[in-house]
Structure formats: C-alpha cells, structure tokens
Design an enzyme around this catalytic site. Structure first.
Site, PDB file in Angstrom:
ATOM      1  N   GLN A 192      38.503  43.010  24.451  1.00  0.00           N
ATOM      2  CA  GLN A 192      37.876  42.941  25.780  1.00  0.00           C
ATOM      3  C   GLN A 192      36.880  41.790  25.895  1.00  0.00           C
ATOM      4  O   GLN A 192      36.250  41.620  26.936  1.00  0.00           O
ATOM      5  CB  GLN A 192      37.153  44.268  26.093  1.00  0.00           C
ATOM      6  CG  GLN A 192      38.056  45.472  26.161  1.00  0.00           C
ATOM      7  CD  GLN A 192      39.046  45.426  27.327  1.00  0.00           C
ATOM      8  OE1 GLN A 192      38.885  44.655  28.275  1.00  0.00           O
ATOM      9  NE2 GLN A 192      40.079  46.240  27.255  1.00  0.00           N
TER      10      GLN A 192
ATOM     11  N   CYS B 225      41.655  55.718  26.042  1.00  0.00           N
ATOM     12  CA  CYS B 225      41.913  55.587  24.591  1.00  0.00           C
ATOM     13  C   CYS B 225      40.602  55.580  23.806  1.00  0.00           C
ATOM     14  O   CYS B 225      40.457  54.821  22.830  1.00  0.00           O
ATOM     15  CB  CYS B 225      42.718  54.334  24.268  1.00  0.00           C
ATOM     16  SG  CYS B 225      44.374  54.390  24.897  1.00  0.00           S
TER      17      CYS B 225
ATOM     18  N   LYS C 295      45.908  40.709  27.380  1.00  0.00           N
ATOM     19  CA  LYS C 295      44.630  40.974  28.071  1.00  0.00           C
ATOM     20  C   LYS C 295      43.923  39.672  28.448  1.00  0.00           C
ATOM     21  O   LYS C 295      42.865  39.693  29.051  1.00  0.00           O
ATOM     22  CB  LYS C 295      43.718  41.812  27.177  1.00  0.00           C
ATOM     23  CG  LYS C 295      44.208  43.256  27.015  1.00  0.00           C
ATOM     24  CD  LYS C 295      43.183  44.098  26.311  1.00  0.00           C
ATOM     25  CE  LYS C 295      43.753  45.398  25.787  1.00  0.00           C
ATOM     26  NZ  LYS C 295      43.955  46.414  26.827  1.00  0.00           N
TER      27      LYS C 295
ATOM     28  N   ASP D 200      36.629  43.637  16.979  1.00  0.00           N
ATOM     29  CA  ASP D 200      37.716  43.873  17.929  1.00  0.00           C
ATOM     30  C   ASP D 200      37.361  43.124  19.216  1.00  0.00           C
ATOM     31  O   ASP D 200      36.500  43.553  19.987  1.00  0.00           O
ATOM     32  CB  ASP D 200      37.843  45.390  18.182  1.00  0.00           C
ATOM     33  CG  ASP D 200      38.851  45.714  19.273  1.00  0.00           C
ATOM     34  OD1 ASP D 200      39.340  44.777  19.941  1.00  0.00           O
ATOM     35  OD2 ASP D 200      39.136  46.913  19.475  1.00  0.00           O
TER      36      ASP D 200
HETATM   37  N1  PLP Z   1      40.615  47.490  21.454  1.00  0.00           N
HETATM   38  C1  PLP Z   1      40.105  47.515  22.682  1.00  0.00           C
HETATM   39  C2  PLP Z   1      38.625  47.399  22.860  1.00  0.00           C
HETATM   40  C3  PLP Z   1      40.944  47.664  23.785  1.00  0.00           C
HETATM   41  O1  PLP Z   1      40.437  47.706  25.008  1.00  0.00           O
HETATM   42  C4  PLP Z   1      42.343  47.769  23.572  1.00  0.00           C
HETATM   43  C5  PLP Z   1      43.253  47.993  24.710  1.00  0.00           C
HETATM   44  O2  PLP Z   1      42.887  48.504  25.737  1.00  0.00           O
HETATM   45  C6  PLP Z   1      42.828  47.712  22.273  1.00  0.00           C
HETATM   46  C7  PLP Z   1      41.940  47.575  21.230  1.00  0.00           C
HETATM   47  C8  PLP Z   1      44.296  47.792  21.979  1.00  0.00           C
HETATM   48  O3  PLP Z   1      44.946  46.661  22.459  1.00  0.00           O
HETATM   49  P1  PLP Z   1      46.540  46.533  22.370  1.00  0.00           P
HETATM   50  O4  PLP Z   1      47.082  47.802  22.963  1.00  0.00           O
HETATM   51  O5  PLP Z   1      46.851  45.320  23.167  1.00  0.00           O
HETATM   52  O6  PLP Z   1      46.885  46.397  20.929  1.00  0.00           O
END
Ligand code: PLP
Length: 409
Positions: free
Chosen positions: A206, A367, A229, A203
C-alpha cells in the site's frame, strides 16, 4: 507539476475503465487499495509485447527471444531504479506481495531459523503478512509475536522496542496499513531492529502507489509489493532483498531458470536473481509493470502525494458531518485510505447500497481479521483513493452516503 483539475481530466482520459457506467450511473471507483486501474500505456505495452516481443526468454539464441530478454531485464533495471535498489540482482520477480512474503518466510526460515526463535509482526498486518509467518512458526516450532498499536492506529513504538530480543529472527511490518491508512515510521523501526542486528521485511503493497520509496534510504532488508496495486498488471510483483541476505537463502521453488547444472545426483543453483525465479517468468507482466512505474514517475510522486493528501482531507471533512460516523485509523501520518463505521449500521449494507449508486467501496475485514478483533469491530467500510479520483466524485459519494445512512438508520 501540481495536479490541477485540467491535468486530472487528462489523466482520467488515460484510464478507459473510468468511463464505464454501473447500473446506469457513472462509475466512481474508490477501491484502489484492493487494485488500481491501468492506463492505456500499460495496456498498449501488454498488447505490443505479445505482438512484437513474444518468445521465451533467456534460453533462446534467436532474435525474438533476445529482444524479449532485453525487455524483461530492462524492466528489472527500471524497477530497481524506481525503488532505489543498489543492484539489479536484488530485484526478484514474483507473482505479488503474497508470494514475495511466502518466499522469504520459506527460504529465510529454512536457512536461518530454529526452534524457539521469534518472528515479530504488527497488529495491523494483512493476512499475507501473518499467515506465511504462522506457517513458518508451526513448521519450526517458533513463536509469532505481535507489536500492539495505539487506539488511533499508530504502532506502539515503546512496546516494539521491548519486544525485540535475542530470539527475534526477523521483523515483518507493513509500510502503510490497508485498513487504517497509517504510514508506519519504518525507517525508525528498521534502525531500532538493526541496532540488535535483526533484519526487517517491509510490506510495501500500500506504500508504493502513494509515497516515494527508496529501499536504500530506508535500509530495508526486504521490501515487497504487487504490480496490480500500482497501476500495473495482475500476476506480477517484486521482492527486493539485500544481496547479502538473498545469497544466504536457499531457493524457494525448483525448476527451469533457477539452476546452474542439473544431474540426477545433484543440482547446483543459478546466481541472483535467477536462483529465486523458477520457471518461465512473466516477461510480459514485467515490461508492463515497468511502464506503469514510468507512467507514475512522469506524473511525479510529489504531485501524487500532495493531491491524494488533499483528496483525503477533503473527504474526511465532508464525511465528518455524518452523524454516528466513526473513523477507524486517525494516525498523524496517513495515506489515501479512509475506514469508517456508522453507529448501528452494518458496513456490508452501506457497501451494497453505495454499489447500486455506482460507487465502488470495500466492506468487511479487509484481510485483517486480527486487526478487527483488536479493534473489537466486525468490519469497516473503506474508501481508498488514487490520483485519478476527484473532489467532484467525493461530493457525489458523500451525498450518497448521507442518503444511505438515512435509509438504514
Ligand atoms: N499486504 C497489504 C498491506 C495489502 O494491502 C495486500 C492486498 O490488499 C497484500 C499484502 C496482498 O497483496 P496481493 O494480494 O497482491 O499479494
């Protein structure tokens, strides 16, 4: 080129929103991990695309459709190059990190997982890299296992190696934690998993805005991120997958674009990357995302890394003077994210008062509720920087935070 004060000022001029005021105060935006602002070149690209390139792509024989198709597929090439993908077919456009992970959790789960298999994630994952795997585990009667982390916010690599076993079907781990800022040693973790023939999804939500990523050098099987992001538009994201894996997986959604031939008896599917791109793609978003990556490429990732590191170290030094402050996440390799609590004060109250002073920070569980449970805290205040932030803004923030802490103590 190093990012000095003059260069940063020029960069700031590229971001119109930074001139906004909030409650009469100049906006200080330290919520970049949630979303980043967009430079004018990205905004212009969107306007240009709607004004000059707007036609549905792939299917049209007419001029405008071909131009739009060229722009969209050109963006795919640029994005592949930016992350070091070997083939353009390995770049799938999605709506963002969340959709990219859901796609793999569904398609990989359908094709390659069975009852009793395991998916391995870490204790510091965002909900987007937890819930899709939980749903898969429920669907297929599988087991979700969790790599613990050390108190400083680093992954426990010994525990990780022990958790990998014959039943592990996939490792899904964040490159950079959105709460702790930890930069995980994903190259090493991928090597460890590959020694047991287990693929790894990273993932990169970030990571992409803050560190140079080369998916082939990492040897990642899947790498996902969101456009918004990384200074691009909302609603577009990327799934990179090695061709050998993507070819084994069934489509995630059905519809136009993803088919080769449709009859009422049987449908055959298109080749990569289109097999995973049902419906009209966001061809405006793709070109704007490519522009965002071009913009940061022009500034230079090395310069961005060095400058954001300087900003983060400066902020930590000044914030350390605040009595009762506790930094959550003190890994040796850290990105431009600082999470903290202050004894006896609720993070939300600090966030509310900082907001009234024009300072945008994020408060809460970010989250990552299981991580909060693991750390036994209800939440944190999080400041997260981008290359358009300045030490002067940090000075104002720290002075404001001292005031806020004094008021709430
Ligand atoms: N993974 C990480 C580490 C995140 O920080 C985020 C969003 O804050 C996401 C996944 C989800 O990203 P999105 O809402 O753009 O799909």
């Amino acid at each position: 080129m190093q990012l000095n004060e003059e260069r940063i000022q020029n960069i700031r001029d590229d971001f119109p929103i930074l001139k906004e005021t909030v409650y009469g105060k100049p906006l200080i935006y330290f919520d970049n991990a949630a979303t980043t602002h967009k430079p004018v070149s990205v905004l212009h690209k969107i306007e240009f695309a709607y004004n000059h390139l707007n036609a549905n792509i792939h299917r049209g024989t007419h001029y405008l459709s071909q131009k739009a198709t060229e722009a969209h597929e050109g963006a795919r090439n640029d994005i592949a190059q930016f992350i070091g993908a070997g083939k353009r077919e390995e770049i799938i456009f999605t709506r963002g990190t969340t959709e990219s992970i859901n796609l793999i959790a569904f398609s990989y789960g359908e094709a390659l997982c069975d009852e009793g298999d395991e998916i391995l994630i870490s204790a510091m994952e965002h909900h987007s890299n937890i819930v899709p795997w939980q749903m898969l585990c429920e669907r297929k009667k599988m087991r979700l296992r969790v790599i613990p982390i050390h108190k400083n916010g680093e992954i426990d690599l010994d525990a990780y190696a022990k958790l990998l076993n014959d039943k592990t079907k996939l490792v899904a781990v964040t490159h950079v934690s959105n709460v702790l800022g930890t930069i995980n040693p994903v190259r090493q973790m991928i090597d460890t998993a590959h020694r047991k023939n287990i693929p790894v999804l990273v993932d990169g939500a970030q990571a992409i805005p803050h560190i140079a990523v080369d998916v082939q050098a990492l040897d990642a099987d899947f790498y996902v991120f969101s456009g918004h992001k990384v200074y691009g538009p909302t609603g577009i994201g990327i799934l990179y997958g090695k061709e050998q894996w993507l070819n084994q997986l069934p489509p995630y959604q059905g519809g136009g674009e993803m088919i080769e031939k449709v009859s009422f008896e049987k449908t055959t599917y298109n080749e990569l990357p289109f097999k995973f791109e049902a419906g009209t793609p966001d061809y405006i978003g793709s070109t704007a995302l490519a522009e965002a990556l071009r913009y940061i490429g022009e500034i230079g990732m090395d310069a961005i890394v060095a400058y954001e590191h300087e900003l983060t170290a400066y902020a930590i030094e000044l914030m350390s003077e605040i009595s009762g402050i506790q930094f959550i996440g003190t890994a040796h390799q850290k990105s431009a994210i600082i999470s903290f609590t202050v004894n006896g004060i609720h993070p939300y109250d600090m966030g509310m008062l900082l907001d009234k002073l024009g300072i945008a920070v994020r408060t809460g569980h970010h989250c990552a509720q299981p991580l909060m449970d693991f750390l036994e805290i209800p939440g944190t205040v999080r400041v997260s920087f981008a290359f358009y932030n300045t030490k002067k803004e940090i000075d104002i923030f720290v002075a404001a935070l001292k005031k806020v802490v004094a008021m709430l103590s």
